[in-house]
Design an enzyme around this catalytic site. Structure first.
Site, PDB file in Angstrom:
ATOM      1  N   HIS A 220       0.856  -1.202   0.000  1.00 19.06           N
ATOM      2  CA  HIS A 220       0.000   0.000   0.000  1.00 19.06           C
ATOM      3  C   HIS A 220       0.882   1.238   0.000  1.00 19.06           C
ATOM      4  O   HIS A 220       2.066   1.157   0.328  1.00 19.06           O
ATOM      5  CB  HIS A 220      -0.907   0.026   1.244  1.00 19.06           C
ATOM      6  CG  HIS A 220      -0.150   0.183   2.534  1.00 19.06           C
ATOM      7  ND1 HIS A 220       0.513  -0.861   3.153  1.00 19.06           N
ATOM      8  CD2 HIS A 220       0.083   1.271   3.312  1.00 19.06           C
ATOM      9  CE1 HIS A 220       1.110  -0.434   4.244  1.00 19.06           C
ATOM     10  NE2 HIS A 220       0.880   0.872   4.368  1.00 19.06           N
ATOM     11  N   ASP A 222       0.711   5.114   1.869  1.00 20.41           N
ATOM     12  CA  ASP A 222      -0.035   5.754   2.956  1.00 20.41           C
ATOM     13  C   ASP A 222      -0.822   6.927   2.380  1.00 20.41           C
ATOM     14  O   ASP A 222      -0.326   7.646   1.520  1.00 20.41           O
ATOM     15  CB  ASP A 222       0.924   6.254   4.044  1.00 20.41           C
ATOM     16  CG  ASP A 222       1.602   5.111   4.802  1.00 20.41           C
ATOM     17  OD1 ASP A 222       1.162   3.950   4.672  1.00 20.41           O
ATOM     18  OD2 ASP A 222       2.584   5.391   5.515  1.00 20.41           O
TER      19      ASP A 222
END
Ligand SMILES: O=C(O)CCC(=O)C(=O)O
Ligand SMILES: [Fe+2]
Length: 334
Positions: A220, A222
């Protein structure tokens, strides 16, 4: 109590022989198959903030990697040690006591203790981690009712560390702005000035019976402006660059700075949000303490007007941070 105990990876880990299938990643995600193993991998830049060329080096790292480590950051070692001590103390509490702080987004409790056990990611796979998180600044965004009452000193340690994070964030914003040719205050202003929101999270990754098949956190970026991450000495954080996953080396005393989505947007792509994930260990518990620095929910973030021109058209839409967050969490297009 059995029901509550089954809701954490920590409780599950203590009762397991093999990895349950819902944690087994598809092969293209398994750390064994995808971590760079060549000789002399490139190292994530480590920048001494007290050196004269620190601003330039941080900007280069933010553009090339989206991540760098800082030393000479001025955050005292005892403030770091106190934060780690109370975080470890919280996760050492009996399961039912931790469960008192359980988050429940469906009930509007978006802060607190939880795990990704109930919610798999896109492939329906679960992450080998529990966490605790809550806002720490500004005062108007803080709800002390969701902060743990024990261990003793939890609140003082978090407040003291947060004070250092506010100062460090200002400094990072200032230097990263200046290196874009903007006023030093440009990023602070773009992200809400004194209303910028700091979230303290604690990640807890218990020992995992088959670490080569699992991930602590799936890949991912942030959604923050930037994230200041403190890690213990156990290896786990990896970043993606030029098609490879690289381990981030542990540097004693360093803090790890992730460029998040909002700085990528504000800089119109000059700085890159880093794609990262975490691996887990067979024998060791790993913990990390990221602080996410976010714009206030109603604040609009878009490419800075001085970074948009005919030859550099805006690459991102301007939108309220709360709308950005909603799309990101629900995996909708931005
Ligand atoms: O544990 C780490 O090193 C990274 C944690 C992280 O990426 C996150 O909580 O967003
Ligand atoms: Fe992250």
């Amino acid at each position: 109590m059995a029901r509550a105990a089954a809701q954490s990876v920590q409780a599950l880990a203590s009762s397991l022989g093999a990895l349950p299938p819902e944690f087994v990643r598809p092969e293209h995600e398994q750390p064994r198959a995808t971590t760079f193993r060549g000789a002399a991998p490139p190292e994530i830049p480590v920048v001494d903030m007290s050196s004269p060329d620190a601003g330039r080096r941080m900007a280069e790292a933010a553009a090339e990697w989206g991540i760098f480590q800082v030393v000479g950051h001025g955050v005292p070692a005892d403030a770091v040690a106190a934060l780690q001590r109370v975080g470890r103390g919280f996760f050492a509490l009996p399961q039912e006591e931790k469960q008192r702080y359980a988050m429940d987004p469906g009930e509007g409790r978006t802060e607190g203790y939880g795990s990704t056990l109930r919610k798999g990611d896109l492939e329906g796979k679960k992450a080998w981690a529990d966490f605790l998180f809550h806002n720490v600044a500004p005062p108007a965004a803080v709800n002390h009712a969701v902060w743990p009452e024990s261990p003793e000193g939890y609140r003082d340690a978090n407040e003291a560390y947060c004070g250092h994070m506010v100062r460090l964030t200002r400094e990072l914003f200032g230097r990263l702005s200046a290196e874009l040719g903007l006023d030093e205050g440009a990023m602070a202003e773009a992200f809400g000035g004194d209303d910028v929101v700091l979230l303290q999270k604690i990640n807890f990754y218990p020992p995992c019976p088959q670490p080569e098949l699992a991930l602590g956190l799936a890949p991912h970026t942030d959604m923050s402006t930037l994230t200041v991450l403190l890690s213990d000495e156990v290896q786990g954080l990896q970043v993606f660059k030029d098609g490879c996953w690289y381990d981030v080396n542990y540097v004693p005393g360093a803090l790890i700075i992730h460029i998040g989505d909002q700085i990528e947007i504000m800089s119109n792509g000059r700085y890159k949000a880093v794609l990262h994930r975490t691996t887990v260990s067979r024998e060791k518990t790993r913990m990390s303490w990221p602080v996410f620095v976010e714009p206030p929910p109603e604040h609009v973030v878009g490419p800075h007007r001085q970074l948009v021109a005919d030859e550099f058209p805006a690459k991102y839409k301007a939108k309220k941070f709360k709308d950005y967050k909603y799309c990101k969490i629900n995996k909708l297009p931005q």
